[in-house]
Design an enzyme around this catalytic site. Structure first.
Site, short mmCIF file in Angstrom:
data_model
loop_
_atom_site.label_atom_id
_atom_site.label_comp_id
_atom_site.label_asym_id
_atom_site.label_seq_id
_atom_site.Cartn_x
_atom_site.Cartn_y
_atom_site.Cartn_z
N ASP A 143 0.85 -1.17 0.00
CA ASP A 143 0.00 0.00 0.00
C ASP A 143 0.90 1.25 0.00
O ASP A 143 2.12 1.17 0.17
CB ASP A 143 -0.96 -0.03 1.21
CG ASP A 143 -2.20 0.81 0.98
OD1 ASP A 143 -3.24 0.54 1.62
OD2 ASP A 143 -2.14 1.74 0.15
N GLU B 250 -10.65 6.79 4.45
CA GLU B 250 -9.63 6.18 5.31
C GLU B 250 -9.70 6.72 6.73
O GLU B 250 -10.79 6.93 7.27
CB GLU B 250 -8.25 6.36 4.65
CG GLU B 250 -8.18 5.71 3.26
CD GLU B 250 -6.78 5.62 2.73
OE1 GLU B 250 -6.56 5.96 1.56
OE2 GLU B 250 -5.87 5.19 3.48
#
Ligand code: GLC
Length: 601
Positions: free
Chosen positions: A292, A488
């Protein structure tokens, strides 16, 4: 380390067409082996390196450093943010990549997580929590196929989707990226992978590489803290979070993105047991694993990355590193780790085989540039109609006192609420920008637009955001309230999950008028509504419907009955979180709950 020093001399001539790796008639594994045998160390290290487009300075670094991939992080768009602008950008990057001695095309990755959501004018589909409410895997596959057309129409060939997270705590800011709180829902919705890739990768013009993310346990962290620690036994981790990835591998997903989170205190990005052992060996995943965004920087708990972190991640099984900015430093450290023997050459070759295999299967060597025949599909009427159907099927009716719904098309309706006429709010995060935003962020139909279109006489539909002007002369009031966009960790809600004061004030004005109140909740998760619910005559969970708000009106007016069912347990209070089916708590509405319009429902 200068570019010349890193790469050792000027490039040779462009590759002749007859070289085996350029022969599409040969089996992919033969082409891979031929190409691998021609690659320098720096060719190989570059293939494992992914940079964000905004870091490329100059753009020729794609060739200089032999980058295997470029991405657009959320909202990282060309100056001309249109389908054509993206296609021109992609083709320019690809031309640069093909200028290298071996001419290895690059992969370009984006987060098209509810349509091609970085691109203005693209169709924005409901976020995954709404798709989970549809309970319709075939619809989700069609959404994947439509998304693939729009993505491929801009040249882009890699989609960091679907998120197969199993959201266990609604405080988590990524709850809306989950198809549901039990593994069966994301497992069923892995049909999105087939929609994106086709039955096999590269089968059909609009095939794009899919990504099962975020492996493993991202939705199970303590307190629902994004990038937090998932504290579970291995048996629980396997039972709750692994099934969607097992199904994704069975469906031939081409890539897997690793989760920032930890398992019992160990960062997943550094776990050889979970990546090499469980994912690659036990599940037999033969695609490639991507880190990521800047995730390997976190392995040692200090800012920035080190050679040791690079070695730990790649030896654990990471094949491509989403750096995404300091790619020169990354390559220099990676080369040092390989030359020092801390990363075996076999590992580098294995990572390259995995990456190159997907590039060959995608047909990138034969068709490296945008298929402009697909560019016109971006935001097409057909795709918007599909999105509207998805919106209809995602609506979950939670309360309908006295049959106030469906609305009479001839009724005098007063519409209020901050999300009634706001494309940005109804689309949520990951829309045009990373965090999303309120307002007219992209073309679409608001829920108010849909209501006006559904009414026999739009003049009988009044609107005021705060509910000012409502009175007893109206037949019904519709309040569209809920959350403003986030993505997020910015969406983590460690405190309460209640409505904001603006919404409560608006609802108070409507309530005071004495007319029946229908609440449409635009949110990425269940909110704490048990308190005010008694004052509402109806409650419809709309989730984050995207650009086709008319789908909500279709259900409000009964053109389409509510068929959605809760993909997550709805808490009676935020203090119950995490609350999930079977945990013995008493929710406000259980998993799978949803009313219809028929008496039998
Ligand atoms: C983000 C997300 C991931 C996304 C990636 C690239 O931080 O965690 O889902 O694919 O970075 O934008």
């Amino acid at each position: 380390m200068t570019a010349a020093g890193l790469l050792g001399g000027a490039p040779a001539q462009a590759p002749a067409a007859e070289l085996p790796y350029r022969n599409a008639a040969l089996p992919v594994d033969e082409r891979v082996e031929d190409l691998l045998g021609r690659m320098t160390l720096d060719d190989k290290l570059g293939q494992m390196t992914q940079a964000d487009r905004s870091a490329l300075d100059p753009q020729s670094d794609i060739a200089t450093y032999r980058l295997g991939s470029v991405l657009s992080g959320g909202g990282s768009a060309p100056a001309q943010n249109t389908a054509e602008g993206w296609a021109d950008m992609y083709d320019a990057y690809q031309r640069t990549a093909l200028s290298t001695p071996l001419g290895i095309p690059l992969l370009y990755g984006v987060d098209a997580v509810h349509g091609h959501n970085n691109v203005r004018g693209a169709t924005i589909f409901p976020h995954n929590i709404g798709l989970g409410a549809t309970g319709d895997p075939e619809l989700v596959e069609r959404i994947g196929a439509a998304t693939a057309e729009e993505v491929a129409g801009t040249g882009v060939d890699w989609d960091f989707a679907p998120c197969l997270c199993v959201a266990r705590n609604d405080r988590w800011g990524r709850t809306y990226e989950s198809f549901g709180e039990v593994p069966e829902l994301p497992t069923a919705m892995t049909t999105l992978i087939t929609g994106l890739q086709g039955e096999t990768l590269g089968s059909g013009p609009a095939s794009v590489l899919a990504t099962a993310k975020h492996y493993l346990g991202d939705g199970g962290t303590e307190g629902g803290v994004d990038q937090g620690d998932t504290r579970l036994s291995e048996a629980e981790l396997r039972a709750v979070h692994l099934p969607p990835f097992r199904e994704a591998v069975a469906r031939g997903v081409g890539s897997v993105m690793v989760s920032y989170s930890s398992w019992n205190g160990e960062k997943v990005h550094g776990s050889a047991y979970l990546i090499n052992g469980l994912l690659k060996e036990e599940l037999g995943f033969d695609g490639f694993v991507v880190s990521d965004w800047g995730a390997i920087d976190q392995l040692d708990g200090s800012p920035g990355f080190t050679g040791a972190e690079i070695a730990q991640g790649i030896n654990a099984g990471l094949d491509m590193i989403m750096v995404p900015y300091e790619y020169r430093e990354f390559l220099s450290l990676l080369r040092q780790e390989v030359q020092a023997g801390r990363i075996p050459m076999e590992r580098i070759d294995d990572a390259n085989r995995r990456i190159l295999t997907k590039k060959f299967e995608l047909g990138l060597f034969e068709h490296p540039y945008t298929d402009r025949s697909l560019t016109g599909t971006v935001g097409s009427a057909a795709h918007r109609e599909l999105a509207r159907q998805a919106v209809r099927e995602s609506q979950v009716l939670l309360k309908n006192e006295g049959g106030v719904l469906p609305l009479d098309p001839g009724a005098r309706v007063f519409v209020a609420g901050k999300s009634a006429d706001d494309i940005g709010n109804q689309s949520g995060g990951w829309t045009i920008s990373w965090q999303g935003g309120s307002g007219e962020v992209t073309p679409g139909t608001t829920i108010l637009d849909g209501i006006r279109a559904a009414a026999l006489d739009p003049a009988r539909v009044a609107y005021d955001r705060e509910g000012e002007g409502v009175d007893g002369s109206y037949d019904v009031a519709v309040a569209v309230v809920g959350e403003t966009p986030y993505a997020e960790g910015a969406g983590d809600r460690p405190g309460g999950l209640g409505l904001d004061q603006e919404d409560l004030d608006t609802l108070g004005r409507l309530r005071a008028s004495g007319v029946p109140v229908v609440v449409v909740l635009v949110s990425g998760r269940p909110l704490d509504v048990a308190g005010p619910l008694a004052d509402w005559d109806a409650l419809l969970a709309a989730w984050l419907p995207g650009t086709e708000g008319a789908g909500v009106a279709d259900v409000l007016y009964g053109a389409y009955p509510p068929t959605g069912r809760l993909p997550v347990t709805w808490p009676a209070s935020a203090s119950q979180e995490p609350i999930n089916e079977g945990d013995g708590q008493q929710p406000l509405f259980p998993l799978g709950y949803g009313l219809g319009y028929g008496a039998a429902d």
